[in-house]
Design a protein around this motif. Structure first.
Motif, mmCIF file in Angstrom:
data_model
loop_
_atom_site.group_PDB
_atom_site.id
_atom_site.type_symbol
_atom_site.label_atom_id
_atom_site.label_comp_id
_atom_site.label_asym_id
_atom_site.label_seq_id
_atom_site.Cartn_x
_atom_site.Cartn_y
_atom_site.Cartn_z
ATOM 1 N N VAL A 254 51.798 53.213 32.156
ATOM 2 C CA VAL A 254 51.838 52.073 33.089
ATOM 3 C C VAL A 254 50.421 51.555 33.299
ATOM 4 N N LYS A 258 49.150 50.717 38.581
ATOM 5 C CA LYS A 258 50.518 51.135 38.888
ATOM 6 C C LYS A 258 50.716 52.652 38.746
ATOM 7 N N GLU A 261 51.944 54.405 41.891
ATOM 8 C CA GLU A 261 53.368 54.115 42.150
ATOM 9 C C GLU A 261 54.251 54.961 41.246
ATOM 10 N N GLU A 262 53.817 55.074 39.982
ATOM 11 C CA GLU A 262 54.582 55.861 39.019
ATOM 12 C C GLU A 262 54.609 57.331 39.459
#
Ligand code: SF4
Ligand code: SF4
Lengths: 309, 223
Positions: A254, A258, A261-262
């Motif tokens: 990603v 991000k 978030e992952e």
């Protein structure tokens, strides 16, 4: 419901609901404000908050003091205690003191070796190991006796826990060692950070087969990845942690902004997978220096709001 | 045996910097076996001290002697003659030796030339490992004959801890065997894994150094 300590954590576990504990490490100094700030994020998220005891053998302000700060904030503490730095005199003294100020949950550990910490030239103690400490606390509580046989004047009402690491070797002995801890006095178990789901599920199967999940509440340990670097570090350098490559690939796959978030997405999935396994009684979320993200992880996993008992 | 290793020559040179004449005293016991304090090492250290001091333009006279043992007063006696004219004795016995020497010569400087490291044995030529910490009440019978006191980094009686990985200890960067892994394997081979199913009680450390320096009296030998 018969209660040994009557802590919130004990009540939730014994009521059959999935429990949640979070971890909050005291700072490397006397800055109580920083600690309060981190703990505030966990206030309505956790049934009890673990306070680490000089984790990774690095000097931090003491667990007992940090627990009293949590109590003042209306947060139930779960005091961690390692046998690395104190002999049986000091350990028993701290258990009694902790009970005297109203701490009701205790996690008995051996602790990381001092050679990993910030004072590798220190002397370690290891008068007792974690199993012996469990036995010692249970005896003080249930039999009113210290290791020496001396009567305690006021028994420490503690809900007693231990750690288990399904990812250390030899694998087939891990569950036997957990059984030993349960026999010594552990009423609940918090596991090491779980990333290898297959191995954890085998471990739980063995625990179920041995009837351990009937005797003890097993809480699955989850630590979200903050970055690819952290995942790599855990894989390579933290003894007794297995990180499958698929997670590292996912994090790398990603865009940079991000990744966090992952990491959170992975943690939520892991929580859900663990909760589906037979015998898992709750989640122990160790969002290391990332306490502010704990609420959203738990919410996404369907674990908020916490039940009132 | 007691295993010991040489101190750096620079450290010994610093100790004897004000001396003109010293004795290097070796021992034919354990330190000969572990190649750190026998006749040969006495010769090597003596030469190193002489050469270094000569190079510094400040000659040092070094006398050499290797005792039968240094942990017995009668075997130290032969040092009397050499000690008479010396400014100091550098003992390269295990650290018991320099203390016996100090007790015999109240007005003479005594320096240790070795660091005494552990009670152990050789694993292969030139490799020595620790096996015992002299805890004073041996419990290895419960653990397949292997010692968790000396050989587990955390002295666990109920191991292996959560840091045991692939047979290696979490301490020592993969170089140290996890003794608890070996205990497990050995008891498995012996068909005695049940011995590891019950919590092992509390170790009595009062027979160890914890109760103060120890004395052993054998009445039958004193008569
Ligand atoms: S149990 Fe004690 S006496 Fe026995 S080998 Fe270990 S340290 Fe030595
Ligand atoms: S890894 Fe093995 S030898 Fe090392 S501290 Fe843990 S139990 Fe002891």
């Amino acid at each position: 419901m018969t209660l040994t300590a009557g802590s919130n954590l004990e009540k939730i576990l014994k009521s059959g609901q999935k429990a949640v504990t979070c971890e909050c490490g005291p700072p490397r100094g006397a800055d109580a404000e920083h600690f309060r700030h981190k703990a505030a994020f966990l206030k309505d998220c956790a049934d009890a908050v673990n306070v680490t005891d000089n984790q990774t053998a690095v000097v931090r302000f003491c667990s007992l003091a940090a627990c009293t700060i949590l109590m003042d904030m209306g947060i139930e503490p779960l005091m961690q205690m390692v046998t690395r730095d104190m002999n049986r005199i000091a350990l028993q003294s701290n258990v009694l003191g902790a009970a005297a100020v109203g701490i009701k949950n205790l996690l008995c550990l051996t602790g990381d070796h001092n050679s990993f910490g910030d004072h590798p030239q220190s002397k370690n103690v290891h008068d007792l190991d974690s199993v012996q400490l469990l036995d010692c606390v249970r005896r003080m509580r249930d039999e009113g006796k210290m290791i020496s046989g001396t009567e305690v004047d006021g028994r420490p009402a503690m809900f007693i826990g231990a750690a288990a690491n399904p990812f250390a070797d030899p694998f087939e002995f891990r569950v036997v060692r957990m059984a030993k801890k349960i026999q010594a006095g552990a009423q609940f178990i918090q596991t090491q950070c779980i990333y290898d789901m297959d191995r954890f599920s085998k471990f739980m199967e063995m625990a179920n087969d041995m009837g351990l999940t009937e005797k003890c509440f097993i809480m699955a340990g989850i630590t979200p990845f903050k970055s690819v670097g952290m995942a790599n570090y855990m894989k390579k350098f933290v003894p007794g942690i297995i990180v499958p490559d698929e997670y590292i690939t996912r994090l790398k796959g990603v865009p940079k902004d991000k990744v966090a978030e992952e990491g959170i997405k992975i943690a939520v999935e892991q929580i859900q997978q663990c909760l589906e396994m037979k015998g898992v009684a709750g989640i122990h979320l160790m969002a290391i220096e990332w306490e502010e993200r704990a609420p959203e992880i738990l919410k996404a996993a369907g674990l908020l709001p916490r039940p009132k008992v | 045996m007691v295993v010991a290793e040489s101190k750096p020559v620079a450290e010994i040179l610093e100790m004897v910097k004000d001396c003109k004449k010293v004795v290097v005293a070796g021992c034919k016991g354990c330190v000969t076996v572990c190649n750190s304090g026998g006749e040969k090492e006495v010769g090597i250290l003596a030469s190193e001290l002489r050469i270094a001091r000569k190079a510094a333009g400040n000659d040092l006279e070094v006398m050499e002697y290797t005792c039968e043992r240094q942990c017995d007063p009668e075997y130290i006696e032969p040092l009397d003659d050499l000690a008479k004219d010396a400014d100091a004795i550098v003992s390269i016995a295990c650290s018991v030796g320099p203390q016996y020497v100090a007790a015999r010569y109240p007005y003479l400087q005594v320096y240790p030339g070795l660091n005494t490291t552990f009670i152990g044995g050789s694993a292969e030529h030139g490799v020595f490992k620790e096996y015992c910490q002299a805890c004073g009440s041996c419990i290895i019978g419960d653990f397949g004959g292997l010692c968790p006191v000396a050989r587990c980094a955390k002295q666990l009686m109920n191991g292996p801890c959560g840091g045991s990985s692939g047979g290696k200890c979490e301490v020592g960067k993969g170089q140290i065997d996890c003794i608890w892994h070996l205990i497990y394997e050995r008891l498995k081979n012996l068909g005695q894994l049940h011995k590891l199913e019950q919590p092992w009680g509390y170790k009595n450390w009062s027979t160890s150094r914890e109760a103060g320096p120890r004395t052993m009296i054998r009445e039958e030998l004193r008569k």
